[in-house]
Design a protein around this motif. Structure first.
Motif, short mmCIF file in Angstrom:
data_model
loop_
_atom_site.label_atom_id
_atom_site.label_comp_id
_atom_site.label_asym_id
_atom_site.label_seq_id
_atom_site.Cartn_x
_atom_site.Cartn_y
_atom_site.Cartn_z
N ILE A 313 0.74 -1.21 -0.28
CA ILE A 313 -0.03 0.07 0.02
C ILE A 313 0.93 1.29 0.03
O ILE A 313 0.74 2.26 -0.38
CB ILE A 313 -0.58 -0.07 1.54
N THR A 314 2.18 1.19 0.67
CA THR A 314 3.11 2.83 0.97
C THR A 314 3.28 3.23 -0.35
O THR A 314 3.66 3.60 -0.86
CB THR A 314 4.05 2.15 1.45
N VAL A 389 8.03 3.63 8.26
CA VAL A 389 6.37 3.11 8.31
C VAL A 389 6.56 2.37 8.78
O VAL A 389 7.69 1.46 7.68
CB VAL A 389 5.83 4.23 6.54
N GLU A 391 6.10 -0.38 10.66
CA GLU A 391 6.44 -1.11 12.23
C GLU A 391 6.62 -0.32 13.48
O GLU A 391 7.30 0.88 12.42
CB GLU A 391 7.54 -2.47 12.03
N THR A 415 4.99 7.49 11.28
CA THR A 415 3.29 7.63 10.18
C THR A 415 2.87 5.90 10.36
O THR A 415 3.36 4.91 10.31
CB THR A 415 3.39 7.77 8.74
N GLN A 418 -1.79 1.66 7.86
CA GLN A 418 -2.28 0.31 7.42
C GLN A 418 -3.14 0.30 5.92
O GLN A 418 -3.47 1.32 4.96
CB GLN A 418 -3.46 -0.23 8.14
N SER A 501 -8.06 -2.02 15.13
CA SER A 501 -6.67 -1.75 13.02
C SER A 501 -6.66 -3.45 13.79
O SER A 501 -5.60 -3.66 13.21
CB SER A 501 -6.07 -1.07 14.49
N ASP A 503 -4.28 -3.48 16.25
CA ASP A 503 -2.97 -2.91 16.76
C ASP A 503 -3.52 -2.49 18.34
O ASP A 503 -4.20 -2.10 18.37
CB ASP A 503 -2.09 -1.63 16.21
N ILE A 515 2.86 2.93 19.31
CA ILE A 515 2.37 2.10 18.95
C ILE A 515 3.22 0.83 19.78
O ILE A 515 4.12 0.31 19.31
CB ILE A 515 1.92 1.74 17.52
C1 WT7 Z 1 0.60 -2.77 10.21
C2 WT7 Z 1 0.39 -2.21 8.57
C3 WT7 Z 1 1.14 1.19 7.02
C4 WT7 Z 1 1.91 0.89 5.65
C5 WT7 Z 1 2.80 -0.27 5.82
C6 WT7 Z 1 2.53 -1.40 6.23
C7 WT7 Z 1 2.46 -1.81 11.67
C8 WT7 Z 1 2.97 0.41 10.50
C9 WT7 Z 1 3.43 2.02 11.72
C10 WT7 Z 1 4.50 2.32 12.79
C11 WT7 Z 1 3.87 1.17 14.55
C12 WT7 Z 1 2.95 0.81 12.35
C13 WT7 Z 1 0.99 -1.62 12.59
C14 WT7 Z 1 -0.46 -1.69 11.47
N1 WT7 Z 1 2.95 -0.26 11.42
N2 WT7 Z 1 3.52 1.64 10.49
N3 WT7 Z 1 4.92 4.19 12.24
N4 WT7 Z 1 5.02 1.70 14.13
N5 WT7 Z 1 3.65 -0.24 13.34
O1 WT7 Z 1 1.15 -1.32 6.16
O2 WT7 Z 1 1.16 -3.89 5.68
O3 WT7 Z 1 -1.27 -2.82 6.02
O4 WT7 Z 1 0.95 -3.30 8.13
O5 WT7 Z 1 1.95 -2.09 10.08
O6 WT7 Z 1 1.40 -3.20 13.19
O7 WT7 Z 1 -1.52 -2.30 11.78
P1 WT7 Z 1 0.87 -3.52 6.65
#
Ligand code: WT7
Length: 650
Positions: A313-314, A389, A391, A415, A418, A501, A503, A515
């Protein structure tokens, strides 16, 4: 009203007071706030009076969200023609930096328009119509964002499959949306690895054919940089350059309803097969544009580098759509951060004078290990903003990013968001929100996070709980492809009336969010989201494996590493060759990035009396923390724990 004004208000929000005032406005009157943003974009027909209609509560009927219903627009038009009309036709839209030093390319907005339209015309000639799904399985070459935009131009729904997925995984996605057309590439180099993409696609198509689904057209970009064999062996195969280059450079825009689908993207859930997250057109578009403007202070002509692959998605929101919606120049990098050496990223930043660099903590931790000299060998003087972004970012990596990479002068946008949210949800703003290393800070405009306890009660002030959202934001996903019931069950049933979410998060005394990570059975390995259930079902495809349970354990670079417990058939031994064969099952069913690092024998697994595997206990055993197992009274057979601890290093 001068329509350029409001986007600039968001872009230049430069004090905490301004943020607070705008945030208040956005949640008190979301319809008016987002209508002001939406007016910055081109709408062929205006939306009807109601900007937002929604129901988040499963008890009140179907979960449903609609923004700007009745409005007609087109993503490709807003990304391309809108900039050309603003006089940016000759400006660079995409810079391509190849895997090897010296391989590079550029495309202006006018050139992009021609390429997108030629491919859109080809798609039409292949019979693709509005709302048809198109699978894109491409490496990071410019044809990838071009393909996404070509689909958007004619209203086809793209489904980009990350080119690290195996043929099985690709077939599963192909069958899921019954795509008749696949766009791919002969082969590619990533680092020193040669990857035969077309071979993967062929296998996937054959697999789909065996399940009675025929792919009619496979358009294959021939990568002339690699001497490859003749890849066009099937009647469905078409030579990209030969077919597309001769087509007309004009193509009519398909005006889409704001709620017509734009794309789907598969992601992992806690159970079952991957979920087809579906995003629609209008709300996603304005949110991608607004978050880019605001979080990255993005202006026309800025050079922006998001290192994500368009397979995630990014790469959709912050490599392709968001930057183009702001008239920026976006970098498409084919290679990897440590090839030919660990200075590659900083070299690229100097070469193209990158203003904003957006990457994942796992990449930073990996680069940090090579030492500061690789960074210091380059100037990085163009950098203004850094972003992360994927984790949680650990404080050491944050400090290194801020102090060494950014020399203490570039704020770090941590940032949180998800695949499902489509865009940033909790994030700093570069000029307005004071940072705290490791915190994603505060909600973006219009976003209303809440922390709930296990009974669904909203926790106020300083608290830790399940991270949920009370109200819709424009870029939220509207459904799971062909499975609205699963959408409601996975995201809206745990806490009635809220989007959950997956999380957990803490809120500190200043209202900042921290988070804590997934609270479900979803792992995060090097920023890749992987479901435990998917890896387990891959492991049990091995003839000797009767049951498997996997957990994610902390890993210094990857964030998490996959640890698998396997129960083999009686009399079967877990030899090194069995281990390798088990890993190969995962590579074949999902892809190499999902391979477990550790496989341990488990004559039995810790289960509740009702037969549910207690992963919490397995995580403790795998992390060598068996002293703090917590409550084990629900275990059907408590002796299992001792056996697993004993077998851990065998
Ligand atoms: C999961 C979503 C968003 C695009 C990349 C991942 C974790 C994402 C952070 C952050 C802590 C984060 C969460 C979330 N996550 N960004 N800045 N700090 N955790 O997208 O594959 O849909 O994963 O990534 O756990 O639920 P995704």
């Amino acid at each position: 009203m001068n329509s350029d004004d409001f986007m600039d208000v968001l872009r230049t929000c430069c004090s905490r007071e301004q943020y607070d005032a705008l945030y208040r406005e956005s949640v008190e009157d979301p319809q008016n706030f987002w209508a002001k943003v939406a007016r910055e974009f081109h709408w062929e027909e205006p939306w009807k009076s109601n900007v937002l209609a929604f129901n988040f509560n499963v008890d009140n009927g179907k979960v449903d969200v609609s923004w700007f219903a009745g409005g007609k627009t087109n993503m490709a038009w807003n990304c391309i023609e809108r900039n050309i009309q603003n006089g940016c036709g000759e400006q660079t839209a995409f810079i391509w930096e190849g895997n090897n030093l010296g391989e590079e390319g550029k495309k202006t907005y006018l050139e992009l328009q021609a390429d997108v339209n030629r491919l859109a015309n080809w798609l039409k000639s292949a019979g693709v119509k509005k709302n048809d799904a198109v699978i894109i399985y491409l490496p990071m070459i410019m044809e990838l964002p071009v393909a996404m935009l070509a689909c958007a131009r004619i209203g086809a729904v793209h489904s980009v499959v990350f080119a690290g997925f195996s043929s099985e995984a690709l077939a599963q996605r192909l069958l899921g949306c019954k795509a008749k057309v696949v766009l791919t590439c002969s082969a590619v180099m990533r680092g020193s690895k040669h990857i035969n993409l077309k071979g993967v696609v062929d296998e996937a198509c054959d697999f789909a054919a065996a399940k009675d689904h025929a792919v009619d057209h496979c358009l294959c970009f021939i990568n002339a940089r690699l001497n490859s064999d003749n890849h066009l062996t099937q009647s469905r195969d078409k030579h990209w350059q030969n077919e597309v280059d001769q087509l007309p450079r004009d193509c009519e825009t398909e005006w889409m309803d704001a709620e017509d689908p734009l794309f789907m993207l598969y992601t992992s859930g806690s159970t079952g097969s991957p979920k087809g997250v579906l995003h629609t057109t209008g709300g996603y578009m304005i949110y991608a544009g607004a978050t880019c403007a605001s979080v990255f202070n993005m202006r026309q002509g800025d050079v922006f580098w998001c290192t994500a692959d368009c397979g995630w998605i990014t790469g959709h929101t912050y490599l392709t759509y968001g930057p183009l919606l702001n008239g920026a120049t976006s970098i498409v990098f084919e290679g990897v951060p440590n090839y030919p050496d660990a200075g590659r990223c900083w070299n690229i930043i100097d070469k193209y004078k990158v203003k904003t660099f957006y990457t994942a903590p796992t990449a930073l931790r990996a680069l940090q290990r090579y030492g500061d000299d690789f960074v210091k060998a380059y100037k990085r003087s163009s950098l203004k903003i850094l972003g992360t972004v994927g984790e949680p970012i650990n404080p050491e990596a944050w400090q290194w990013y801020f102090n060494v990479v950014g020399e203490g002068r570039c704020p770090v946008m941590d940032t949180w968001w998800q695949t499902e949210t489509g865009g940033h949800m909790i994030t700093p703003l570069p000029l307005a929100i004071e940072q705290k290393p490791g915190s994603a800070t505060l909600p973006f405009f219009g976003v209303e996070p809440v922390l709930l306890n296990e009974n669904g009660v909203e926790l106020l002030d300083e608290a830790e709980g399940y991270l949920c959202f009370k109200t819709p934001w424009p870029s939220m996903f509207r459904t799971l492809f062909a499975d609205h019931q699963r959408y409601e069950e996975s995201y809206f049933s745990m806490f009635k009336g809220y989007y959950f979410s997956g999380d957990g998060a803490k809120r500190d005394a200043d209202g900042y969010y921290w988070i804590t990570g997934r609270v479900d059975d979803v792992m995060n390995v090097s920023g890749h989201r992987i479901g435990t259930a998917e890896v387990e079902s891959a492991l049990v495809t091995h003839a000797e494996c009767v049951e498997a349970a996997v957990v994610g354990i902390d890993h210094p670079i990857k964030g998490q590493s996959i640890y698998a417990f396997v129960t083999l058939r009686e009399s079967c031994e877990l030899t090194n060759s069995t281990r390798k064969a088990l890993v190969d099952c995962v590579r074949a069913m999902i892809g190499p990035f999902a391979a477990p690092d550790t496989i341990q024998r488990a004559p039995a697994l810790p289960k509740t009396r009702s037969g549910k595997i207690m992963r919490r206990i397995l995580r403790k055993i795998a992390s060598r923390e068996e002293e703090s197992l917590g409550d084990t009274s629900t275990l059907a057979d408590p002796t299992v724990v001792d056996t697993l601890v004993e077998l851990r290093d065998k």
